[in-house]
Write an enzyme that holds these catalytic residues in place. Structure first.
Site, PDB file in Angstrom:
ATOM      1  N   ASP A  34       0.806  -1.508   0.097  1.00  0.00           N
ATOM      2  CA  ASP A  34       0.474   0.120   0.221  1.00  0.00           C
ATOM      3  C   ASP A  34       0.809   1.345  -0.137  1.00  0.00           C
ATOM      4  OD1 ASP A  34      -1.640  -1.044  -0.081  1.00  0.00           O
ATOM      5  OD2 ASP A  34      -2.921  -1.275   1.929  1.00  0.00           O
ATOM      6  N   GLU A  36       3.822   1.998  -1.006  1.00  0.00           N
ATOM      7  CA  GLU A  36       4.420   2.149  -2.171  1.00  0.00           C
ATOM      8  C   GLU A  36       3.088   2.330  -3.776  1.00  0.00           C
ATOM      9  OE1 GLU A  36       6.955  -0.810  -5.487  1.00  0.00           O
ATOM     10  OE2 GLU A  36       6.782  -1.664  -3.791  1.00  0.00           O
ATOM     11  N   PHE A  37       1.998   2.158  -3.501  1.00  0.00           N
ATOM     12  CA  PHE A  37       1.507   2.250  -4.173  1.00  0.00           C
ATOM     13  C   PHE A  37       1.112   3.657  -4.031  1.00  0.00           C
ATOM     14  CE2 PHE A  37      -2.983   3.608  -5.308  1.00  0.00           C
ATOM     15  CZ  PHE A  37      -3.170   2.369  -6.312  1.00  0.00           C
ATOM     16  N   ASP A  38       0.772   4.205  -2.867  1.00  0.00           N
ATOM     17  CA  ASP A  38       0.736   5.474  -2.276  1.00  0.00           C
ATOM     18  C   ASP A  38       1.217   6.796  -3.642  1.00  0.00           C
ATOM     19  OD1 ASP A  38      -1.770   4.420  -1.159  1.00  0.00           O
ATOM     20  OD2 ASP A  38      -0.762   4.533   0.428  1.00  0.00           O
ATOM     21  N   SER A  83     -37.472  -4.166 -19.838  1.00  0.00           N
ATOM     22  CA  SER A  83     -36.938  -5.703 -18.519  1.00  0.00           C
ATOM     23  C   SER A  83     -36.651  -6.665 -20.243  1.00  0.00           C
ATOM     24  CB  SER A  83     -37.408  -6.244 -17.946  1.00  0.00           C
ATOM     25  OG  SER A  83     -38.997  -5.519 -18.123  1.00  0.00           O
ATOM     26  N   LEU A  84     -36.317  -7.566 -20.184  1.00  0.00           N
ATOM     27  CA  LEU A  84     -36.499  -8.487 -21.048  1.00  0.00           C
ATOM     28  C   LEU A  84     -37.449  -9.872 -20.400  1.00  0.00           C
ATOM     29  CD1 LEU A  84     -32.355  -9.319 -21.256  1.00  0.00           C
ATOM     30  CD2 LEU A  84     -33.796  -8.272 -23.200  1.00  0.00           C
ATOM     31  N   GLU A 113     -25.388 -14.117 -24.071  1.00  0.00           N
ATOM     32  CA  GLU A 113     -24.865 -12.700 -24.064  1.00  0.00           C
ATOM     33  C   GLU A 113     -24.820 -13.796 -21.985  1.00  0.00           C
ATOM     34  OE1 GLU A 113     -24.309  -9.076 -26.018  1.00  0.00           O
ATOM     35  OE2 GLU A 113     -25.627  -8.803 -24.628  1.00  0.00           O
ATOM     36  N   LYS A 115     -26.194 -12.824 -18.477  1.00  0.00           N
ATOM     37  CA  LYS A 115     -26.235 -12.142 -17.707  1.00  0.00           C
ATOM     38  C   LYS A 115     -25.637 -12.102 -16.206  1.00  0.00           C
ATOM     39  CE  LYS A 115     -31.563 -11.633 -16.712  1.00  0.00           C
ATOM     40  NZ  LYS A 115     -31.528 -11.122 -15.229  1.00  0.00           N
ATOM     41  N   ASP A 117     -25.556 -10.669 -12.766  1.00  0.00           N
ATOM     42  CA  ASP A 117     -25.678 -10.776 -11.795  1.00  0.00           C
ATOM     43  C   ASP A 117     -25.851  -9.276 -10.907  1.00  0.00           C
ATOM     44  OD1 ASP A 117     -28.512 -10.739  -9.704  1.00  0.00           O
ATOM     45  OD2 ASP A 117     -26.826 -12.672  -8.230  1.00  0.00           O
ATOM     46  N   ARG A 136     -31.155   2.056 -13.745  1.00  0.00           N
ATOM     47  CA  ARG A 136     -32.193   1.600 -13.894  1.00  0.00           C
ATOM     48  C   ARG A 136     -34.121   2.383 -13.561  1.00  0.00           C
ATOM     49  NH1 ARG A 136     -36.252  -1.856 -13.802  1.00  0.00           N
ATOM     50  NH2 ARG A 136     -37.069  -2.366 -16.181  1.00  0.00           N
ATOM     51  N   GLU A 173     -23.858  -3.024 -16.518  1.00  0.00           N
ATOM     52  CA  GLU A 173     -24.058  -3.654 -15.406  1.00  0.00           C
ATOM     53  C   GLU A 173     -23.273  -3.878 -14.706  1.00  0.00           C
ATOM     54  OE1 GLU A 173     -27.469  -6.221 -13.748  1.00  0.00           O
ATOM     55  OE2 GLU A 173     -27.045  -5.346 -15.561  1.00  0.00           O
ATOM     56  N   TYR A 225     -22.889  -4.296 -22.526  1.00  0.00           N
ATOM     57  CA  TYR A 225     -23.541  -4.771 -23.796  1.00  0.00           C
ATOM     58  C   TYR A 225     -24.704  -4.857 -24.731  1.00  0.00           C
ATOM     59  CZ  TYR A 225     -26.537  -4.935 -18.896  1.00  0.00           C
ATOM     60  OH  TYR A 225     -27.210  -4.283 -18.368  1.00  0.00           O
ATOM     61  N   LYS A 312     -33.063 -17.905 -17.212  1.00  0.00           N
ATOM     62  CA  LYS A 312     -32.434 -17.989 -16.093  1.00  0.00           C
ATOM     63  C   LYS A 312     -32.262 -19.512 -15.860  1.00  0.00           C
ATOM     64  CE  LYS A 312     -32.941 -14.807 -13.203  1.00  0.00           C
ATOM     65  NZ  LYS A 312     -33.784 -13.769 -12.669  1.00  0.00           N
ATOM     66  N   CYS A 406     -18.692 -17.892  25.932  1.00  0.00           N
ATOM     67  CA  CYS A 406     -17.892 -18.018  24.783  1.00  0.00           C
ATOM     68  C   CYS A 406     -17.720 -19.386  25.387  1.00  0.00           C
ATOM     69  CB  CYS A 406     -17.321 -16.743  24.637  1.00  0.00           C
ATOM     70  SG  CYS A 406     -16.101 -16.942  23.762  1.00  0.00           S
ATOM     71  N   CYS A 409     -13.811 -19.302  25.562  1.00  0.00           N
ATOM     72  CA  CYS A 409     -12.868 -19.015  27.379  1.00  0.00           C
ATOM     73  C   CYS A 409     -14.210 -18.743  27.649  1.00  0.00           C
ATOM     74  CB  CYS A 409     -12.805 -17.961  26.987  1.00  0.00           C
ATOM     75  SG  CYS A 409     -13.738 -16.152  26.868  1.00  0.00           S
ATOM     76  N   CYS A 424     -18.103 -11.680  22.929  1.00  0.00           N
ATOM     77  CA  CYS A 424     -18.146 -11.971  24.027  1.00  0.00           C
ATOM     78  C   CYS A 424     -16.904 -11.336  24.104  1.00  0.00           C
ATOM     79  CB  CYS A 424     -16.915 -12.862  23.664  1.00  0.00           C
ATOM     80  SG  CYS A 424     -15.266 -13.473  25.523  1.00  0.00           S
ATOM     81  N   CYS A 430      -9.218 -13.819  26.062  1.00  0.00           N
ATOM     82  CA  CYS A 430      -9.918 -15.347  25.349  1.00  0.00           C
ATOM     83  C   CYS A 430      -9.450 -15.332  23.065  1.00  0.00           C
ATOM     84  CB  CYS A 430     -11.248 -14.259  24.162  1.00  0.00           C
ATOM     85  SG  CYS A 430     -12.550 -15.309  23.406  1.00  0.00           S
TER      86      CYS A 430
END
Length: 670
Positions: A34, A36-38, A83-84, A113, A115, A117, A136, A173, A225, A312, A406, A409, A424, A430
């Site tokens: 991190d 090095e990235f920064d 919608s389909l 294609e 679909k 989610d 949408r 999507e 798409y 689906k 717990c 413990c 706990c 613990c």
């Protein structure tokens, strides 16, 4: 350095950092530290300021989020997002195919294609620039979420060298990959937050967040798409997809051009099994007629196009037996129940365990040991018990009772009002909590200690080498014991001790996050560090003073006060102080723009339309004003925005303190 070499350097840095971002956020497989990235990001930002003519419109420096959005504006879609029609039945697909043939004859192709989610989104590009992103919604109108969408790394802000039309919409999507979902959900659970059920819900919730800076921290991806424009640019859908790829849009490679319904069904059967090998969720296949002119000829119904349909997949489910329920204790003490199942094959993998989330879920299902249960693996990443087959319950089956103590413990569990999880409270003795806290402390987002990993911490704890975070800083005195650990040679010890020593340079906000205080995540730790300046102020702060800090609510304030009321915790902090860790925020030098607010004090509260609270704070301080942490008789102005806490408002009114808006504040500077 020549101008051309500067541009080459900047282009290479953009490409490298975008790839690192993808590795970290999407694949959850970082290939760079991190820190090095920064540093690389800071260097790129510097070059962009010095050479704005070479700045890339898709630079990672631009994808960090903008101001808070108070309300999302509702926008009407230029082209409705219909919608389909859905089906789970292959015969329905054959019937669909027959209807197409009756309308346009035998000479046509399908495009198949995946679909996705996720969350449907529509992007508008004008003159190659992203101008608007809209959800949408109800298909006719949706919410303008442009600021949030611009934080997604693989969505171009500008199309380079594209022969695109001057105005067009692209549909796609937004989703979250499973690895990122699991990591973020685990973090939420550890902080006592409710977890999301699946990546789709997490992605949807993220896009509707009001603060784009927070959205930028959550790794989202997007696939595109389809597109819409005023005049015809391509003859087929397939050609348009190829163009979108060329213009820089993320288009799935797993798309197929099919000449008949049999090839479509082959594609569907193939992905019914292979979908579980993807890094993201799909819930079916979309089938479209390829030719745009044939699409126009087929037309639309009131709700959906006649030239497309989606098949689906049913959620994968199977029946098995609940053998027992075990309980896991996390680093914050949250006790999570897990169903241990008779092994069964589900969606291509052998399932032995299923999530039960919390005590409420056990009660809802009315689980008994030995129950025959239906397990589903659909949108859920971890298999989930959906219901119990009561007809198969054995007489005298023992009901599953959530424990009162717990399991690790033996301490009595507690459940705070309004929360679903039991905890706990024995965080200093613990075992899984101790190990978890140390593992959290050394993690990338906290102290980022090289040479130490989760397994090493587990081993050190078992051997008695570390019992507290502070014990890490005296490992250098136990070199001989370390050498006796298998597969832990001199080089490994040297790297580890170097990493521990370097961690002393980590800023206050990282140390604070690393302490693992409940509800104190990265953002909250940063706000607390800025708001309190040092650990002593934080320990001494009242609930009122804490809630006066940006984004700190009552629940967080109570958790902080409870944490520091434990002498064991303050003893640890004193030890860490003595070892040289940073417990004071670095003061930012403020350049005065004027002295118009000198001698005036302000408290900022609420959400503002044109500025973030940090920006208002900067405006006040750069013009000589002073920010107070709480409302008192010494206060000159309360800068009030929307959703301001009622207690602050009531106290300000009692003390006759003037309430001003962000516009009023700017008027004071004129």
């Amino acid at each position: 350095m020549s101008q051309s070499s500067i541009q080459d350097t900047m282009d290479a840095m953009v490409k490298e950092l975008n790839q690192h971002s993808y590795n970290y956020y999407v694949l959850a497989m970082p290939t760079i530290a991190d820190y090095e990235f920064d540093k690389k990001l800071e260097e790129l930002s510097r070059l962009e300021k010095e050479h704005p003519e070479f700045a890339d419109p898709d630079s990672p420096t631009l994808k960090v989020g903008g101001d808070i959005t108070k309300n999302f504006v509702t926008v009407k879609h230029k082209w409705p997002m219909l919608s389909l029609g859905n089906t789970y039945n292959e015969q329905d697909l054959r019937d669909f195919d027959e209807r197409i043939k009756k309308s346009i004859g035998e000479n046509f192709e399908y495009v198949c294609e995946l679909k996705f989610d996720g969350l449907s989104i529509s992007l508008t590009y004008e003159n190659n620039n992203l101008s608007r992103a809209v959800t949408r919604g109800d298909g006719t109108k949706g919410d303008d979420v442009t600021s949030n969408v611009k934080t997604i790394s693989n969505i171009p802000h500008h199309l380079k060298k594209a022969d695109a039309p001057p105005l067009f919409e692209i549909r796609g999507e937004i989703l979250m990959h499973r690895a990122a979902f699991e990591r973020l959900n685990k973090e939420r659970e550890e902080l006592g937050e409710l977890s999301y059920a699946n990546p789709r819900n997490f992605a949807s919730g993220t896009i509707k967040m009001q603060d784009p800076k927070e959205v930028a921290k959550r790794p989202l991806d997007a696939f595109f798409y389809s597109w819409n424009t005023e005049k015809e640019y391509f003859k087929t859908h397939w050609e348009s997809l190829e163009a979108l790829k060329k213009w820089g849009f993320h288009v799935s490679q797993d798309t197929k051009l099919s000449s008949n319904i049999e090839e479509v069904l082959e594609f569907i059967h193939y992905w019914e099994q292979q979908r579980f090998k993807l890094t993201y969720d799909i819930d079916g296949i979309v089938i479209k007629v390829n030719s745009f002119s044939q699409q126009q000829e087929l037309g639309f119904t009131a709700k959906s196009p006649r030239w497309a349909i989606s098949y689906k997949y049913k959620a994968a489910e199977v029946e098995t037996v609940l053998e027992r329920v075990s309980y896991q204790v996390g680093r914050t003490g949250a006790v999570t129940p897990v169903a241990n199942l008779k092994p069964v094959l589900l969606a291509g993998t052998t399932v032995k365990r299923a999530t039960l989330h919390n005590a409420n879920e056990i009660e809802r299902l009315d689980l008994h040991v030995g129950d025959t249960v239906m397990v589903e693996k659909g949108g859920e990443i971890i298999p989930k018990i959906m219901n119990v087959n009561l007809d198969k319950r054995a007489p005298g089956a023992k009901r599953v009772i959530y424990p009162t103590e717990c399991p690790e413990c033996g301490t009595a569990l507690i459940r705070n009002e309004g929360e679903v999880a039991f905890y706990c409270p024995n965080d200093e003795a613990c075992p899984p909590q101790i190990v978890g806290k140390i593992q959290h402390f050394i993690s990338r987002k906290a102290m980022n200690i090289d040479g130490l990993g989760d397994e090493t911490i587990e081993s050190f704890y078992q051997r008695g080498l570390v019992k507290h975070i502070s014990d890490l800083y005296i490992l250098k005195d136990k070199a001989e014991e370390l050498k006796n650990i298998e597969r832990f040679g001199e080089r490994s010890i040297e790297n580890m001790l170097k990493g521990i020593e370097l961690s002393k340079e980590m800023p206050f906000e990282k140390v604070l996050f690393g302490l693992g205080i409940r509800y104190v995540g990265e953002t909250v730790a940063r706000k607390l560090a800025i708001g309190t300046k040092n650990i002593d102020n934080l320990i001494a702060a009242s609930a009122e003073e804490l809630t006066a800090i940006d984004e700190i609510g009552q629940r967080i304030a109570e958790s902080i006060i409870e944490y520091f009321s434990n002498p064991a915790h303050t003893d640890q902090i004193n030890l860490l102080k003595s070892y040289g860790l940073q417990f004071e925020a670095i003061n930012t030098v403020i350049t005065l723009q004027s002295d118009k607010l000198t001698g005036k004090t302000f408290v900022i509260s609420g959400v503002f339309e044109n500025h973030s609270r940090e920006e208002l704070k900067e405006i006040i301080e750069s013009n000589g004003g002073k920010i107070l942490s709480s409302i008192s008789a010494k206060l000159n102005y309360l800068v009030a925005g929307d959703n301001m806490g009622p207690s602050k408002l009531e106290k300000a009114q009692k003390l006759n303190i003037p309430l001003i808006s962000e516009e009023d504040l700017l008027e004071l500077l004129k």
